[in-house]
Design a protein around this motif. Structure first.
Motif, PDB file in Angstrom:
ATOM      1  N   MET A  48       0.822  -1.214   0.000  1.00 13.89           N
ATOM      2  CA  MET A  48       0.000   0.000   0.000  1.00 13.89           C
ATOM      3  C   MET A  48       0.852   1.259   0.000  1.00 13.89           C
ATOM      4  N   ASN A  49       2.164   1.130   0.046  1.00 14.11           N
ATOM      5  CA  ASN A  49       3.052   2.279   0.194  1.00 14.11           C
ATOM      6  C   ASN A  49       2.812   3.410  -0.811  1.00 14.11           C
ATOM      7  N   PRO A  50       2.636   3.126  -2.115  1.00  8.24           N
ATOM      8  CA  PRO A  50       2.414   4.254  -3.030  1.00  8.24           C
ATOM      9  C   PRO A  50       1.152   5.053  -2.689  1.00  8.24           C
ATOM     10  N   TYR A  51       0.152   4.393  -2.184  1.00  4.54           N
ATOM     11  CA  TYR A  51      -1.104   5.056  -1.867  1.00  4.54           C
ATOM     12  C   TYR A  51      -1.024   5.792  -0.536  1.00  4.54           C
ATOM     13  N   LEU A  52      -0.263   5.250   0.385  1.00  2.00           N
ATOM     14  CA  LEU A  52      -0.049   5.943   1.654  1.00  2.00           C
ATOM     15  C   LEU A  52       0.748   7.226   1.421  1.00  2.00           C
ATOM     16  N   ARG A  53       1.714   7.208   0.511  1.00  3.36           N
ATOM     17  CA  ARG A  53       2.441   8.434   0.139  1.00  3.36           C
ATOM     18  C   ARG A  53       1.496   9.419  -0.553  1.00  3.36           C
ATOM     19  N   TRP A  54       0.635   8.896  -1.424  1.00  5.20           N
ATOM     20  CA  TRP A  54      -0.291   9.743  -2.162  1.00  5.20           C
ATOM     21  C   TRP A  54      -1.247  10.473  -1.222  1.00  5.20           C
ATOM     22  N   GLU A  55      -1.578   9.860  -0.091  1.00  2.00           N
ATOM     23  CA  GLU A  55      -2.486  10.483   0.874  1.00  2.00           C
ATOM     24  C   GLU A  55      -1.945  11.803   1.414  1.00  2.00           C
ATOM     25  N   LYS A  56      -0.656  12.026   1.287  1.00  2.15           N
ATOM     26  CA  LYS A  56      -0.048  13.256   1.780  1.00  2.15           C
ATOM     27  C   LYS A  56      -0.002  14.367   0.730  1.00  2.15           C
ATOM     28  N   THR A  57      -0.532  14.108  -0.465  1.00  2.00           N
ATOM     29  CA  THR A  57      -0.475  15.083  -1.555  1.00  2.00           C
ATOM     30  C   THR A  57      -1.696  15.996  -1.557  1.00  2.00           C
ATOM     31  N   GLN A  58      -1.564  17.129  -2.239  1.00  2.00           N
ATOM     32  CA  GLN A  58      -2.671  18.062  -2.382  1.00  2.00           C
ATOM     33  C   GLN A  58      -3.812  17.455  -3.194  1.00  2.00           C
ATOM     34  N   GLU A  59      -3.471  16.618  -4.176  1.00  2.00           N
ATOM     35  CA  GLU A  59      -4.491  15.985  -5.004  1.00  2.00           C
ATOM     36  C   GLU A  59      -5.435  15.146  -4.143  1.00  2.00           C
ATOM     37  N   TYR A  60      -4.876  14.333  -3.274  1.00  2.00           N
ATOM     38  CA  TYR A  60      -5.672  13.486  -2.392  1.00  2.00           C
ATOM     39  C   TYR A  60      -6.515  14.341  -1.451  1.00  2.00           C
ATOM     40  N   LYS A  61      -5.908  15.370  -0.878  1.00  2.00           N
ATOM     41  CA  LYS A  61      -6.621  16.240   0.056  1.00  2.00           C
ATOM     42  C   LYS A  61      -7.780  16.952  -0.640  1.00  2.00           C
ATOM     43  N   ALA A  62      -7.594  17.334  -1.891  1.00  2.00           N
ATOM     44  CA  ALA A  62      -8.670  17.973  -2.649  1.00  2.00           C
ATOM     45  C   ALA A  62      -9.816  16.993  -2.873  1.00  2.00           C
ATOM     46  N   LEU A  63      -9.487  15.747  -3.167  1.00  2.00           N
ATOM     47  CA  LEU A  63     -10.527  14.728  -3.353  1.00  2.00           C
ATOM     48  C   LEU A  63     -11.311  14.501  -2.064  1.00  2.00           C
ATOM     49  N   VAL A  64     -10.605  14.469  -0.944  1.00  2.00           N
ATOM     50  CA  VAL A  64     -11.272  14.292   0.346  1.00  2.00           C
ATOM     51  C   VAL A  64     -12.202  15.471   0.616  1.00  2.00           C
ATOM     52  N   ALA A  65     -11.740  16.683   0.292  1.00  2.00           N
ATOM     53  CA  ALA A  65     -12.569  17.871   0.502  1.00  2.00           C
ATOM     54  C   ALA A  65     -13.846  17.803  -0.342  1.00  2.00           C
ATOM     55  N   LEU A  66     -13.733  17.366  -1.591  1.00  2.00           N
ATOM     56  CA  LEU A  66     -14.923  17.222  -2.444  1.00  2.00           C
ATOM     57  C   LEU A  66     -15.882  16.176  -1.893  1.00  2.00           C
ATOM     58  N   MET A  67     -15.327  15.085  -1.394  1.00  2.00           N
ATOM     59  CA  MET A  67     -16.167  14.033  -0.837  1.00  2.00           C
ATOM     60  C   MET A  67     -16.901  14.542   0.407  1.00  2.00           C
ATOM     61  N   LEU A  68     -16.179  15.251   1.265  1.00  2.00           N
ATOM     62  CA  LEU A  68     -16.804  15.780   2.479  1.00  2.00           C
ATOM     63  C   LEU A  68     -17.848  16.840   2.150  1.00  2.00           C
ATOM     64  N   GLN A  69     -17.599  17.599   1.098  1.00  2.00           N
ATOM     65  CA  GLN A  69     -18.574  18.598   0.668  1.00  2.00           C
ATOM     66  C   GLN A  69     -19.887  17.937   0.273  1.00  2.00           C
ATOM     67  N   SER A  70     -19.812  16.819  -0.426  1.00  2.00           N
ATOM     68  CA  SER A  70     -21.048  16.137  -0.819  1.00  2.00           C
ATOM     69  C   SER A  70     -21.742  15.524   0.395  1.00  2.00           C
ATOM     70  N   ARG A  71     -20.958  15.009   1.331  1.00  2.00           N
ATOM     71  CA  ARG A  71     -21.565  14.478   2.560  1.00  2.00           C
ATOM     72  C   ARG A  71     -22.242  15.587   3.351  1.00  2.00           C
ATOM     73  N   THR A  72     -21.603  16.759   3.393  1.00  4.54           N
ATOM     74  CA  THR A  72     -22.163  17.895   4.112  1.00  4.54           C
ATOM     75  C   THR A  72     -23.491  18.307   3.497  1.00  4.54           C
ATOM     76  N   ALA A  73     -23.573  18.286   2.176  1.00  3.49           N
ATOM     77  CA  ALA A  73     -24.827  18.637   1.504  1.00  3.49           C
ATOM     78  C   ALA A  73     -25.935  17.663   1.903  1.00  3.49           C
ATOM     79  N   ASP A  74     -25.609  16.385   1.985  1.00  5.47           N
ATOM     80  CA  ASP A  74     -26.611  15.385   2.404  1.00  5.47           C
ATOM     81  C   ASP A  74     -27.036  15.624   3.853  1.00  5.47           C
ATOM     82  N   ASP A  75     -26.063  15.905   4.721  1.00  2.00           N
ATOM     83  CA  ASP A  75     -26.369  16.159   6.130  1.00  2.00           C
ATOM     84  C   ASP A  75     -27.205  17.425   6.286  1.00  2.00           C
ATOM     85  N   LEU A  76     -26.880  18.449   5.485  1.00  2.00           N
ATOM     86  CA  LEU A  76     -27.637  19.694   5.544  1.00  2.00           C
ATOM     87  C   LEU A  76     -29.096  19.455   5.181  1.00  2.00           C
ATOM     88  N   GLN A  77     -29.325  18.596   4.224  1.00  3.64           N
ATOM     89  CA  GLN A  77     -30.701  18.278   3.830  1.00  3.64           C
ATOM     90  C   GLN A  77     -31.442  17.596   4.977  1.00  3.64           C
TER      91      GLN A  77
END
Length: 131
Positions: A48-77
């Motif tokens: 899993m090492n390449p993916y664990l390294r990838w988790e520290k990148t801005q790309e991964y963090k941006a994806l997490v932010a988008l995912m949380l944004q969609s969850r927040t929209a569902d929770d807001l509803q």
């Protein structure tokens, strides 16, 4: 841009890792959750090492932010539905919260409309004509 569009823009194995890490993102929820061994077999990796390294990148963090944004929209509803029902019964705190929530939703809707207008403008400019 939503999380599904964003995942199309990353390498397929990273998209698979993201879906492995956050199963709620997958389209087909009827399939079982993959084990780490299943995931590694699909992406043809030994660790899993390449993916664990990838988790520290801005790309991964941006994806997490988008995912949380969609969850927040569902929770807001869900919150909106509960507050609206309580406000209809005449609960003073719920009425105040309902009005504040409505203002907040209106502000977010205006931002979303501006984003959609920009998206539509970009689509109109790209008419796929070959000259």
């Amino acid at each position: 841009m939503n999380i599904h569009d964003a995942l199309k823009a990353v390498a397929w194995d990273r998209a698979e890792y993201f879906k492995y890490k956050f199963p709620a993102v997958r389209f087909d929820q009827t399939k079982g959750i993959k084990t780490q061994e299943d995931f590694l077999r699909v992406v043809n990796k030994k660790t899993m090492n390449p993916y664990l390294r990838w988790e520290k990148t801005q790309e991964y963090k941006a994806l997490v932010a988008l995912m949380l944004q969609s969850r927040t929209a569902d929770d807001l509803q869900e919150v909106y539905n509960v507050v609206a029902e309580n406000a209809k019964t005449g609960d003073d705190k719920s009425v105040k919260l309902f009005l504040a929530l409505t203002r907040e939703i209106d502000a977010h809707a205006k931002i979303a409309m501006k984003s959609m207008e920009r998206f539509e403008e970009d689509e109109e400019e790209d008419d796929d004509l070959i000259i």
